[in-house]
Design a protein around this motif. Structure first.
Motif, PDB file in Angstrom:
ATOM      1  N   GLU A  95       9.579  22.889 -49.853  1.00 50.08           N
ATOM      2  CA  GLU A  95       9.929  21.767 -48.987  1.00 50.08           C
ATOM      3  C   GLU A  95       8.726  21.313 -48.168  1.00 50.08           C
ATOM      4  N   SER A  96       7.985  22.272 -47.631  1.00 45.38           N
ATOM      5  CA  SER A  96       6.792  21.930 -46.859  1.00 45.38           C
ATOM      6  C   SER A  96       5.743  21.229 -47.728  1.00 45.38           C
ATOM      7  N   ALA A  97       5.558  21.726 -48.945  1.00 47.64           N
ATOM      8  CA  ALA A  97       4.575  21.108 -49.843  1.00 47.64           C
ATOM      9  C   ALA A  97       4.980  19.692 -50.206  1.00 47.64           C
ATOM     10  N   MET A  98       6.275  19.452 -50.465  1.00 46.56           N
ATOM     11  CA  MET A  98       6.736  18.108 -50.789  1.00 46.56           C
ATOM     12  C   MET A  98       6.546  17.166 -49.604  1.00 46.56           C
ATOM     13  N   ARG A  99       6.829  17.634 -48.403  1.00 42.48           N
ATOM     14  CA  ARG A  99       6.612  16.794 -47.220  1.00 42.48           C
ATOM     15  C   ARG A  99       5.126  16.434 -47.071  1.00 42.48           C
ATOM     16  N   GLU A 100       4.272  17.397 -47.347  1.00 42.16           N
ATOM     17  CA  GLU A 100       2.830  17.130 -47.240  1.00 42.16           C
ATOM     18  C   GLU A 100       2.387  16.089 -48.263  1.00 42.16           C
ATOM     19  N   ILE A 125       0.163  22.980 -54.574  1.00 38.90           N
ATOM     20  CA  ILE A 125       0.242  23.466 -53.187  1.00 38.90           C
ATOM     21  C   ILE A 125       1.149  24.690 -53.093  1.00 38.90           C
ATOM     22  N   ILE A 126       2.292  24.634 -53.784  1.00 37.44           N
ATOM     23  CA  ILE A 126       3.221  25.774 -53.745  1.00 37.44           C
ATOM     24  C   ILE A 126       2.570  27.025 -54.310  1.00 37.44           C
ATOM     25  N   GLN A 127       1.925  26.881 -55.466  1.00 38.33           N
ATOM     26  CA  GLN A 127       1.329  28.054 -56.110  1.00 38.33           C
ATOM     27  C   GLN A 127       0.219  28.650 -55.255  1.00 38.33           C
ATOM     28  N   THR A 128      -0.599  27.785 -54.638  1.00 35.47           N
ATOM     29  CA  THR A 128      -1.670  28.293 -53.773  1.00 35.47           C
ATOM     30  C   THR A 128      -1.104  29.055 -52.582  1.00 35.47           C
ATOM     31  N   THR A 129      -0.032  28.519 -51.994  1.00 37.03           N
ATOM     32  CA  THR A 129       0.568  29.194 -50.838  1.00 37.03           C
ATOM     33  C   THR A 129       1.208  30.523 -51.227  1.00 37.03           C
TER      34      THR A 129
END
Length: 280
Positions: A95-100, A125-129
């Motif tokens: 959710e945070s990655a999509m908002r970004e 972004i998700i995979q990096t996090t």
């Protein structure tokens, strides 16, 4: 797969499906599903109480995004023991990655122009996090299933979309008209240039012909000046006297009956015009 624990410490090897045994309570087992799984995120509105799908775009528009994340466990030990709630963490990170990603782009990108690009950016972004958290999860794909304005402002948003479509249509019509007139003007300009080039060639050729004729006359004059001068005189007099009235006068004492010969009088006279009225 399963991870065996001895005195609460995970063993190095993983247990594959099949028949196994362990010494309980010294040894215990924790299992992890390594098949691909899917988690759905978003899709709620302000009235439903679930606002996880409401996001602000880069051009200050609110969109309701519903998307899914396909993932699978890549490291069972990290998945089971390094994080307490891997699925919940995955949902929050997604959710945070999509908002970004949505916050960096205009609304049209998420609606229709660049969904695939946004999905690829969100997956990265998700995979990096997750790798930074050592969650033991691998994100296979991110799919944006729906993106729409909130129901409360859907009508106003549709009006804006229709206005933008009308604007695009008018701009396209103006461009077509401009291209049409520009093509006609270019064609007319090309025709004028062709006519000018043809006129130039004709004038140049005529001038070259006159110059060549003069040079040829001069060459003949240089060979025989008297003869050429006499010929030019006779040709000039022929041109001058061709259309004038002429009278031939006999030289000497005039021994003949008629001392001069009026040539115009010898020409046949034109008949008088016929009268249309009666006699007076």
């Amino acid at each position: 797969v399963a991870v065996e624990l001895r005195f609460g410490k995970p063993k190095a090897e993983l247990s594959q499906p099949g028949l196994h045994y362990h010494w309980w309570p010294v040894e215990t087992v924790e299992t992890a599903n390594i098949a691909e799984q899917l988690v759905d995120i978003g899709g709620g509105g302000a009235t439903s109480g679930n606002s996880s799908g409401l996001m602000l775009t880069g051009d200050q528009n609110i969109v309701n995004v519903q998307f899914s994340v396909a993932y699978q466990v890549s490291d069972p030990r990290a998945y089971l023991f390094d994080v307490s709630d891997p699925e919940g963490m995955l949902q929050q990170v997604a959710e945070s990655a999509m908002r970004e990603a949505v916050g960096r782009r205009p609304a049209q990108d998420i609606f229709r122009d660049d969904r695939q690009g946004i999905a690829a950016s969100v997956r990265e972004i998700i995979q990096t996090t997750l790798d930074g958290y050592k969650a033991g999860l691998n994100v296979n794909a991110v799919s944006i299933e729906d993106a729409a304005p909130p129901r409360e402002v859907a009508d106003a948003f549709d009006e804006v979309q229709r206005a933008e479509q009308d604007e695009d249509k008018f701009v396209e019509q103006a461009n077509q008209y401009s291209n049409q007139k520009l093509g006609q003007a270019r064609g007319a300009a090309a025709q004028i240039r062709e006519d000018a080039a043809a006129y130039k060639n004709r004038v140049v050729q005529e001038a070259e012909g006159e110059a060549q004729r003069f040079i040829s006359v001069y060459d003949e004059y240089a060979k025989a000046p008297d003869v050429t001068r006499r010929r030019l005189y006779l040709e000039t007099m022929e041109k001058v006297l061709k259309d004038s009235n002429k009278v031939i006068v006999e030289q000497g004492n005039g021994q003949g009956v008629v001392p001069y010969l009026p040539l115009p009088a010898l020409q046949p006279k034109a008949p008088p015009p016929a009268t249309t009225g009666g006699a007076q």
